[in-house]
Write a protein that holds these residues in place. Structure first.
Motif, PDB file in Angstrom:
ATOM      1  N   SER A  45      -2.673   9.013   0.917  1.00 34.01           N
ATOM      2  CA  SER A  45      -1.327   8.996   1.487  1.00 34.01           C
ATOM      3  C   SER A  45      -1.151  10.096   2.529  1.00 34.01           C
ATOM      4  N   LYS A  49      -0.630   9.652   6.700  1.00 31.43           N
ATOM      5  CA  LYS A  49       0.522  10.207   7.421  1.00 31.43           C
ATOM      6  C   LYS A  49       0.071  11.206   8.481  1.00 31.43           C
ATOM      7  N   LYS A  52      -1.299   9.310  11.496  1.00 29.56           N
ATOM      8  CA  LYS A  52      -0.208   8.723  12.275  1.00 29.56           C
ATOM      9  C   LYS A  52       0.574   9.787  13.031  1.00 29.56           C
ATOM     10  N   PHE A 107       8.595   3.381  12.601  1.00 30.77           N
ATOM     11  CA  PHE A 107       8.540   4.667  11.914  1.00 30.77           C
ATOM     12  C   PHE A 107       9.886   5.384  11.894  1.00 30.77           C
ATOM     13  N   ARG A 110      12.400   3.002   9.923  1.00 34.13           N
ATOM     14  CA  ARG A 110      11.856   2.631   8.614  1.00 34.13           C
ATOM     15  C   ARG A 110      12.123   1.159   8.317  1.00 34.13           C
ATOM     16  N   TYR A 112       9.780  -1.064   7.801  1.00 39.57           N
ATOM     17  CA  TYR A 112       8.894  -1.248   6.649  1.00 39.57           C
ATOM     18  C   TYR A 112       7.846  -0.152   6.694  1.00 39.57           C
ATOM     19  N   LYS A 113       7.110  -0.004   5.606  1.00 38.88           N
ATOM     20  CA  LYS A 113       6.086   1.035   5.503  1.00 38.88           C
ATOM     21  C   LYS A 113       4.887   0.462   4.757  1.00 38.88           C
ATOM     22  N   ASP A 116       4.780  -2.073   1.483  1.00 40.59           N
ATOM     23  CA  ASP A 116       5.882  -3.025   1.401  1.00 40.59           C
ATOM     24  C   ASP A 116       5.358  -4.457   1.507  1.00 40.59           C
ATOM     25  N   THR A 135       0.504  -4.154  13.179  1.00 44.09           N
ATOM     26  CA  THR A 135       0.758  -4.045  11.747  1.00 44.09           C
ATOM     27  C   THR A 135      -0.245  -4.942  11.040  1.00 44.09           C
ATOM     28  N   MET A 171      11.935  -2.877   0.264  1.00 44.00           N
ATOM     29  CA  MET A 171      12.375  -1.616   0.867  1.00 44.00           C
ATOM     30  C   MET A 171      13.565  -1.010   0.120  1.00 44.00           C
TER      31      MET A 171
END
Length: 305
Positions: A45, A49, A52, A107, A110, A112-113, A116, A135, A171
């Motif tokens: 995780s 991040k 990105k 981003f 938000r 989606y992330k 999801d 995506t 979400m």
């Protein structure tokens, strides 16, 4: 040769060359930092991040360089040329530019992330990656029934966030409503059948109902939406062949198929324990016997003379 030297000695050409060199350096720097982060950070995780974040900072610096270049005072004589050039580049790369803008929108807002479950551009799946252009989804459905993975990894342009609806299953409210129909015969005890169906849903899904209550209250506070019943409910309808008990219930968005299987199994076992008071219905055909026809043919006993 003199003309070539004069061309490269032109101040505008020198500025463009420097700009391109800086962009190349930044692109290589982004790639280098991403590789270093991948090697040094073990947590998936945090690594995702961080990578990105490097991309966002890098593209922001490139955009800043372009802004400084096009707003510099000493190139005012080239306004028309630069305008035409920019318009041509924008038209040619409009999908790419829209995709990059879409990544910032995803981003910042938000939409989606990663993790999801969404449906976008008619494709449903779990988000496994979001980069500056695409995506990536682990596709669900197609030739596979229910919410199962098909095995295909699908890349969708981020530009689609501006072009159509995005259905997010997880979400703000990671639960969904689902329904099943239980069919019983007309000679069954309807009250007993309804109790069996409701009690089965309450026994199996009480955890989902309780866990979803706080999330639903947060949704009510955030959006203009009417309240809804979270507890299992049953509606009865009559047909030509059977009585249909429609069970509506709430479940985890990732466990819809398994929840439906457990409910059917639990209800079937409960019906069997009623010793015939409740019977499950099915389509039946009754064949009627055609009466026998006795055909008696009389023969002439004598020939006419």
């Amino acid at each position: 040769m003199d003309e070539l030297l004069d061309f490269f000695n032109n101040p505008f050409v020198l500025r463009v060359t420097k700009l391109l060199l800086w962009i190349i350096v930044l692109v290589f720097a982004i790639g280098f930092l991403r590789k270093q982060i991948k090697k040094r950070i073990n947590d998936v995780s945090i690594r995702y991040k961080a990578q990105k974040g490097v991309e966002v900072v890098g593209y922001f610096m490139i955009a800043l360089l372009l802004l400084v270049f096009f707003t510099a005072k000493n190139i005012s004589d080239y306004t028309i040329i630069i305008g035409l050039f920019t318009a041509g580049i924008t038209f040619t790369l409009q999908e790419l530019i829209l995709s990059i803008a879409g990544s910032f929108y995803i981003f910042l807002v938000r939409v989606y992330k990663p993790g999801d479950r969404i449906e976008i551009n008619g494709i449903k799946g779990d988000v496994i990656d979001i980069d500056s252009i695409y995506t990536t989804l682990m596709e669900m459905g197609e030739w596979v029934s229910s919410d199962n993975y098909s095995g295909r990894v699908v890349k969708i342009s981020n530009a689609f966030v501006f072009k159509g609806p995005i259905k997010n299953y997880s979400m703000d409210f990671p639960f969904i409503w689902d329904e099943i129909n239980i069919l019983i015969t007309y000679d069954s005890d309807i009250a007993m059948a309804k109790k069996i169906v409701v009690d089965s849903a309450v026994d199996l899904l009480s955890d989902y109902t309780e866990n979803s209550r706080s999330k639903w209250n947060e949704l009510l506070d955030r959006y203009y939406i009417e309240n809804a019943t979270l507890e299992p409910t049953v509606a009865v309808s009559l047909t030509d062949n059977w009585i249909a008990l429609n069970l509506r219930y709430i479940t985890d968005y990732k466990l819809r198929r398994s929840t439906k299987h457990r409910l059917f199994e639990y209800i079937e076992q409960s019906v069997l324990r009623t010793n015939g008071a409740v019977s499950l219905a099915s389509t039946t055909l009754q064949l009627l016997k055609i009466p026998e026809v006795d055909v008696n043919i009389k023969k002439e006993h004598a020939k006419r003379t």
